[in-house]
Design a protein around this motif. Structure first.
Motif, short mmCIF file in Angstrom:
data_model
loop_
_atom_site.label_atom_id
_atom_site.label_comp_id
_atom_site.label_asym_id
_atom_site.label_seq_id
_atom_site.Cartn_x
_atom_site.Cartn_y
_atom_site.Cartn_z
N ILE A 158 -15.77 9.77 1.78
CA ILE A 158 -14.68 8.89 2.22
C ILE A 158 -13.61 8.80 1.14
O ILE A 158 -12.41 8.78 1.43
N VAL A 159 -14.02 8.74 -0.12
CA VAL A 159 -13.05 8.61 -1.20
C VAL A 159 -12.09 9.79 -1.22
O VAL A 159 -10.88 9.63 -1.44
N ASN A 160 -12.61 10.98 -0.97
CA ASN A 160 -11.77 12.19 -0.97
C ASN A 160 -11.40 12.64 0.43
O ASN A 160 -11.09 13.81 0.64
N ASP A 161 -11.42 11.73 1.37
CA ASP A 161 -11.16 12.06 2.77
C ASP A 161 -9.73 12.58 2.95
O ASP A 161 -8.77 11.98 2.47
N THR A 162 -9.61 13.69 3.66
CA THR A 162 -8.28 14.25 3.96
C THR A 162 -7.83 13.92 5.37
O THR A 162 -6.79 14.41 5.82
N GLY A 163 -8.60 13.11 6.08
CA GLY A 163 -8.20 12.70 7.42
C GLY A 163 -8.82 13.56 8.50
O GLY A 163 -9.46 14.56 8.25
N ARG A 164 -8.60 13.14 9.73
CA ARG A 164 -9.15 13.88 10.85
C ARG A 164 -8.29 15.10 11.16
O ARG A 164 -7.17 15.25 10.66
N GLU A 165 -8.83 15.96 12.03
CA GLU A 165 -8.06 17.09 12.52
C GLU A 165 -6.99 16.60 13.50
O GLU A 165 -7.14 15.56 14.14
N ALA A 166 -5.92 17.36 13.64
CA ALA A 166 -4.86 17.00 14.58
C ALA A 166 -5.22 17.44 15.99
O ALA A 166 -6.00 18.38 16.18
N PHE A 167 -4.69 16.75 16.96
CA PHE A 167 -4.82 17.18 18.36
C PHE A 167 -3.59 16.71 19.11
O PHE A 167 -2.89 15.78 18.69
N GLU A 168 -3.32 17.36 20.21
CA GLU A 168 -2.14 17.01 21.00
C GLU A 168 -2.47 15.87 21.96
O GLU A 168 -3.55 15.81 22.52
N TYR A 169 -1.54 14.98 22.13
CA TYR A 169 -1.68 13.90 23.10
C TYR A 169 -0.29 13.57 23.64
O TYR A 169 0.72 13.85 22.99
N TYR A 170 -0.25 13.01 24.81
CA TYR A 170 1.03 12.77 25.45
C TYR A 170 0.89 11.65 26.48
O TYR A 170 -0.22 11.30 26.90
N ASP A 171 2.01 11.07 26.87
CA ASP A 171 2.02 10.07 27.95
C ASP A 171 1.96 10.79 29.29
O ASP A 171 2.64 11.80 29.50
#
Length: 807
Positions: free
Chosen positions: A749-762
């Motif tokens: 968690i300390v060195n977390d680079t975040g989640r992967e990206a994904f596309e989302y839309y309305d």
């Protein structure tokens, strides 16, 4: 994240037989009007699947299934159709699978229900023969046959039918006063015809699902121990899995009682009638609204089951919900309600003149089953109040008898309670327990999973007996010695030092963790909001609010879902779940600063996991909990670990947490400790012990951190179990982007680079913009739907991850 709903999930990779593309056994005579209809539906299912192109995802069935009339030798149209096992089916077997090509989708644009209504109506009136006309003709014929068998849903019944049903169910929660069918016809801009009303009724019956699956609709409903299969969705399609052993000759049953999109309790018998248009067989569940001494509404809920013995004499068993506090006045209420129903019966003959025949049958059948249920509930409630459960009681009114003095049958019981109310029978003579003890703390309203294999091998009577749990038995103590950070100790009984379960642990916490969580809760306004809701502005039970809590330092705010889940009806337990991903990321940052990596490393190594993800963090606060609060499991069979971290405790308080063994034979009480966490696996039965800190203005505040190894086998169920606003239920895309994020392969968690990206839309930007301006993104009643349809407009996801997909 609030405690997760109980939903059992089994993968079929081990126990499943090889499914076949051979046609399901169709045991309907060719002169049966249903034969060609189902033949066409089955043929269409195969032709629309990708099986014909050599794909590995066909429409497939277990060779152990047969579609026939309910009577094995009956081929009459009056006999219900059903799906039956022709060989034994083991718990966990996959009994059928349908690719997404072999179902009817509602569509993603606009209002999905309206899309499906127009599709079905166009097929009903289509003249030209199109590619799928054989199927659609048969499917529409099937829907018509369902209307012939079950009739219409009550909201589409005649005014006379709805009015009589409302009269019968006067004190029960109903929605019969609303013409939901007309509302949807107006919403979808359809012509108000008989065909439109029946099509809309069909869609309302299935509105909790986003597709119409013709084969799934063939499976009949029954709950309790009869409920033996469930359907699960994944990327490939829909899988039907046996949830218990099914003997050859048994019918395959779904339970329509399970409300997949509800935060509230499952449907009761009246709600099944309201939504689906039929009266379910036993077991049946009923609930009533009554008034307490302050004229506030109370809900009393009970289940009745019919038990058939060897001598063929049927008896009944009543189980009261732990949310129901039964007192003498409730027995009297039931008695008077039964008197009212008997008076209403005088209208039965006359009502034939203004209620259509089919509706008349349904209305008065419900009157009869409700009368039977109340008759039995009166005696059962009185037995609980007087401590006479399980005793065969005298029918006389000798209150001085050493035996239980009443309750031989309903008339005697009501007469005795009337005398008690008028004071002609003294409380001591009446053997009434002290009023403070008149809680249904002895009865646990268990789910009907019956997953213990021994239960399934025994008789129905024994299995039904095991559905009852007595949580007021003598509670045992646990060993609780100090632990170093990262040190794990299975929770053990103090008297014999045996462990409760490998999935019930104590774990030493870094001292910085509580400090950082406390700082997060204070800086985001959670502590102030908790005190406000607990002492000044309490939330109603089962209520949900979406609040942008201002930070006390005046620098910004954080979005939270603040709610009192229905399971906490008997306490003021108030939950603070993240309202979006930005708040969730703030929680993760606090865990990182508090060295939560120590905990993940200890758990990952202890359980031999390849990776771990923290996918939910919730905070709950309470000041009181009544006797009788129910026990629950967080997420049975999914591989979830709930790490409970005490942030604020009340000095000198008694133990706060109940923990039970896997087989529920032993129950113990555990004391929360600073810097020692409690790890509760998804299968572990636990609950809150009765308490009251209000006199000293004390609050218990606990952080609840949900951790799991996200795999292909459990990813769907992890999101099905979610009961919080964020992450969204069924948001598989989001949880897949978290896989292995926080522990394993060198990640922390300390060195977390975040989640992967994904596309989302309305789904509909114009709609989303309009409704957002109306405040729907922050509306407790609208937010769930808005978050699903309008993730961009409602700012559900943290925009910092969007740049990943553009880099």
């Amino acid at each position: 994240m609030a405690p997760l709903s109980l939903l059992f999930f089994l993968t079929a990779t081990i126990l499943s037989p090889i499914l076949t593309n051979a046609a399901i056994k169709l045991s309907l005579s060719e002169d049966d009007s249903s034969y060609q209809m189902f033949r066409n539906i089955l043929d269409w299912s195969y032709s629309m699947s990708s099986f014909s192109t050599g794909s590995s995802s066909p429409v497939s069935f277990s060779p152990k299934l047969e579609l026939r009339r309910e009577g094995p030798n009956e081929h009459t149209a009056s006999s219900l159709r059903g799906l039956f096992a022709i060989e034994d089916i083991k718990k966990g077997e996959t009994v059928m699978f349908h690719s997404w090509d072999a179902v009817l989708s509602y569509g993603d644009e606009g209002w999905p229900m309206c899309n499906m209504a127009r599709t079905l109506l166009s097929e009903m009136t289509e003249v030209e023969v199109e590619r799928n006309s054989d199927f659609m003709t048969s499917f529409v014929d099937f829907l018509r046959s369902q209307w012939d068998i079950h009739g219409d849903i009550p909201t589409n019944c005649s005014q006379g039918g709805r009015g009589m049903l409302r009269t019968i169910a006067l004190n029960q929660p109903t929605n019969f006063q609303h013409d939901e069918v007309s509302m949807w016809i107006d919403q979808c801009e359809l012509d108000d015809t008989d065909a439109s009303r029946k099509v809309v009724s069909t869609i309302i019956r299935n509105e909790d699902y986003d597709v119409l699956n013709p084969i799934q609709m063939v499976i009949n409903h029954r709950s309790g121990i009869y409920h033996n299969v469930d359907f699960y969705q994944n990327e490939e399609g829909i899988e039907c899995v046996a949830r218990r052993n099914v003997e050859a000759g048994s019918q395959i049953y779904l339970s329509y009682s399970n409300c997949p999109n509800c935060d509230e309790d499952d449907f009761d018998t009246l709600q099944i009638l309201e939504k689906y248009g039929f009266i379910e067989d036993y077991p049946r569940t009923f609930q009533y609204f009554t008034l307490d001494d302050d004229d506030d509404e109370q809900k009393v809920k009970f289940r009745i089951n019919e038990l058939e013995h060897e001598n063929k004499n049927n008896t009944f068993k009543i189980i009261f919900s732990p949310k129901s506090t039964i007192r003498a006045k409730h027995v009297l209420f039931f008695c008077r309600e039964l008197d009212r129903l008997e008076l209403i019966e005088s209208l039965k003959k006359e009502s034939k003149s203004y209620i259509p025949a089919r509706e008349w049958d349904v209305v008065w059948t419900y009157h009869d089953v409700l009368t039977t249920a109340l008759d039995q509930a009166i005696v059962a409630a009185a037995q609980i109040l007087t401590g006479c459960e399980g005793t065969k009681l005298d029918a006389n009114l000798d209150a001085n008898s050493e035996q239980c003095p009443l309750l031989g049958e309903r008339t005697t019981t009501c007469l005795m309670f009337e005398k008690f109310e008028k004071g002609s029978v003294k409380k001591q003579e009446f053997s009434m327990k002290d009023e403070k003890e008149n809680h249904i703390k002895n009865v646990f309203f268990a789910s009907d999973d019956g997953d213990n294999e021994e239960n399934e091998e025994s008789s129905d009577n024994k299995e039904e007996e095991e559905e009852e749990m007595h949580v007021s038995r003598q509670r045992e103590k646990f060993l609780q010695n100090p632990l170093k950070p990262g040190q794990i100790q299975p929770i053990r009984w103090k008297n014999d030092r045996t462990m409760v379960s490998v999935d019930a642990l104590r774990i030493g916490l870094p001292p910085e963790l509580r400090k950082e969580l406390r700082a997060f809760m204070e800086s985001t306004g959670v502590v102030d909001a908790a005190r406000d809701h607990l002492f000044s502005n309490p939330l109603e039970s089962e209520s949900i609010t979406i609040r942008n809590l201002p930070h006390p330092d005046g620098k910004g705010s954080s979005l939270f879902q603040v709610h009192r889940p229905g399971m906490y009806h008997m306490s003021d337990n108030t939950w603070f779940d993240p309202g979006n991903e930005v708040t969730h990321e703030k929680e993760l940052a606090a865990l990182g600063r508090g060295h939560f990596d120590v905990i993940l490393d200890a758990l990952g190594n202890f359980y031999g996991k390849k990776s771990l993800t923290v996918y939910g963090v919730g905070i709950f606060a309470l000041t009181q909990c009544n006797v009788g609060a129910g026990l629950h499991r967080d997420a049975d069979g999914v591989g979830v670990y709930n790490i409970l971290i005490a942030v604020e405790l009340v000095d000198g308080a008694d133990p706060e947490l109940i923990v039970a063994t896997d087989d529920e034979s032993r129950i113990g009480e555990l004391k929360y400790e600073y810097d020692v966490g409690v790890v509760i696996g998804g299968d572990i039965l636990h609950g809150t012990i009765e308490c009251d800190y209000r006199h000293k203005k004390g609050i218990r505040m606990v952080a609840s951190v949900y951790v799991a190894e996200v795999t292909d086998d459990n990813v769907e169920e992890l999101m099905n179990e979610s009961s919080s606003l964020f992450p969204l239920q069924h948001d598989v895309k989001w949880i897949n982007a978290q896989r292995g994020r926080h522990w394993g392969n060198g990640k922390t968690i300390v060195n977390d680079t975040g989640r992967e990206a994904f596309e989302y839309y309305d789904q509909d930007p114009e709609f989303c913009s309009q409704k957002a301006k109306m405040g729907w993104c922050l509306s407790g009643t609208q937010a769930y739907d808005m978050f699903e349809k309008c993730p961009k407009t409602c700012n559900i996801y943290d925009p910092k991850f969007d740049s990943k997909s553009n880099s």
